[in-house]
Scaffold this motif. Sequence first.
Motif, PDB file in Angstrom:
ATOM      1  N   SER A   1       0.856  -1.235   0.040  1.00  0.00           N
ATOM      2  CA  SER A   1       0.057   0.082  -0.030  1.00  0.00           C
ATOM      3  C   SER A   1       0.899   1.227   0.016  1.00  0.00           C
ATOM      4  N   ILE A   2       0.414   2.289  -0.757  1.00  0.00           N
ATOM      5  CA  ILE A   2       1.120   3.487  -0.793  1.00  0.00           C
ATOM      6  C   ILE A   2      -0.068   4.583  -0.386  1.00  0.00           C
ATOM      7  N   THR A   3       0.279   5.389   0.708  1.00  0.00           N
ATOM      8  CA  THR A   3      -0.786   6.211   1.019  1.00  0.00           C
ATOM      9  C   THR A   3      -0.240   7.858   0.472  1.00  0.00           C
ATOM     10  N   LEU A   4      -1.181   8.346  -0.297  1.00  0.00           N
ATOM     11  CA  LEU A   4      -0.993   9.706  -0.886  1.00  0.00           C
ATOM     12  C   LEU A   4      -1.804  10.393   0.514  1.00  0.00           C
ATOM     13  N   ARG A   5      -0.961  11.369   1.080  1.00  0.00           N
ATOM     14  CA  ARG A   5      -1.859  12.300   2.084  1.00  0.00           C
ATOM     15  C   ARG A   5      -2.334  13.543   1.770  1.00  0.00           C
ATOM     16  N   ASN A   6      -3.416  13.873   2.330  1.00  0.00           N
ATOM     17  CA  ASN A   6      -4.015  15.089   2.053  1.00  0.00           C
ATOM     18  C   ASN A   6      -3.067  15.974   2.774  1.00  0.00           C
ATOM     19  N   ALA A   7      -2.073  16.315   1.980  1.00  0.00           N
ATOM     20  CA  ALA A   7      -0.920  17.353   2.604  1.00  0.00           C
ATOM     21  C   ALA A   7      -1.343  18.695   2.287  1.00  0.00           C
TER      22      ALA A   7
END
Length: 607
Positions: free
Chosen positions: A564-570
């Motif tokens: 899994s690769i998490t793309l953050r709400n950055a």
Amino acid sequence: MTSLPVRTVVRGNPPSASHQIDPLELVDLLSDIQYARRFADFTALEADTTNVVDDNVIVEAGTNGKPELGKTVAAGTYTADGSLVRDLTGSGLQWVSYRREFSSLAEMLADPRTGDDLPVGTTLTIPSIAAIYQIVTSGGNLGLTNAGGRNFDVLYGDVRSWGAKGDGVTDDTTALQTAFSLGGRICIPAGNYLIKTKLSVVSATDICGDGRTKTRITATGCSGIFSADGNQHVKISGLEIVGDLTANTYGIHVINNPRGITINDCYIRSFGTAGNGAGVFLTWNGVSFNMWGAKLSNVVVESCGRGFVLDHTQATTLVSCISRLCKGDPLYTNVSSVVSITGGAYENARTTDGATASIALHFTSTDNISVSGVYLENCIDSLIKLDGCAYASFSGVLVNNTTGAGNIVDLVASEHNVFSGIRVEGLDASGIVGISLDATSNYNTFIGVRIEEDGSTAAGSVQISDAGSSNTFLNTRGPGTSHDKLTVNGPITASGSLASGGSLTAGVKSQAVGNGFAVGSGLVPTHDVYLLTATASVASSTVTAISSGVDGQSITIVNNSAFSITLRNAANTRLAGDVNFIMAQNNSVTLKYVVAIGLWIETGRAA
């Protein structure tokens, strides 16, 4: 003495209530019968010595055992034929039948009667072929006379009314051409009709056979049916039309027929050779552009030079048609517009069948094409080729296998075309390209296209080669998908190095990531696809997930690994619902940069 009354019928229409004997004539006929002399059979009539001229005579057991009305005339009036005219030995007279019904055309033409016994306007019938004729003053559309010199018009009946045999041996050219020249409804019953020159039709002609497995026209050294320049409202149905592979011949050849020609339920084969001839050829006269409104349905073309050829046509429709085993293109168009193809198959034009080159659907200088629900397979070059075409729409099409090293879907100098729901297979040899767009093919869109679903892509083959500009690929996928200018709104899987038909300005970017990764923004104005790989589950940076971009720029990020690769709400990345997106393998998200707010905004995802 009153002759048997006549009635008038209109050519091309079967008898109806409007074609009845006049009441006054019927009274005369009943009077003739009432006062007629009666004999049991012809033997009794011939032996009688009391007959005089102009007696009405009924023979109870007449022709075919049925009662038959006639009259007596002077000896030698006619040459006795033993049927319609009999010599009466007892009285020295002759008996002449009033019969107007015959068992065959040959019997009708052998009739020796003339004058008052077969007056102009008399209606004659042959029930076995549902034919009705009328005696005319001279000429007649049949071009034949009986033994008494009477001329005939055919009022109603199938082609046997004109003398066609349909036995596969007799030359039926003249009989069929006579019928075709008159127009109207022309019925061709089951049989094999041999012709030695093409059959030309006129306007308002409806040619109908008993079905393409029952009624055959066999052309020897010639084309089949020809509809000349300017004809209108022509229909052809229920026929098998067979040639003998003579060069430059056509099963059905039509020139400039406005208001459409309709061809339905026909099987056409063996016309033309490699590079010439065709099953169906619709064209213009070289001056005016007036071949429009043609409709072909359930037409099968097989083993011809080409299948269907549309040259300078407008508004042509093909429904559930098949073209196979031809020696050239199964379907070819040139300088045409508004071509609609629904259902059917265009296939198997291969070198083993004597073909030299073939493209299943080959469109040149043609606009406004619609193709849906079609199966394309096994041609030497391409399966679909657009050369100088625009505004075409292809949907629900399966294309499979070329036997040479060509482009399965090939666009040359073609713009503003849309392909959706297309499955492209057969990249099983080096040099084959699944979808090819040359440098002059721009603004084309591919949506939901699957390339090589079975994964049998051969080394040296290319899935997508795009040398044009502003071409868009949405939800396009396949093992080894290779493309130099992709636009993707959905999952795309890729493996191996990028294979391109043009120089790379941007495209797929492979990037290994760990915890706290940031993704670059790439180049503008191209759309970049980032294929991210990880050796363990990771998440992006909390400060910036993606480097700042240029206004309107978009990118797609794809998880190309098993973790899994998490793309953050950055800080500069706004995902749907302001919630991080945990991407499983092959999940993707598409983002667009808005410079006014300094944010990458999510525009779509596939999870």
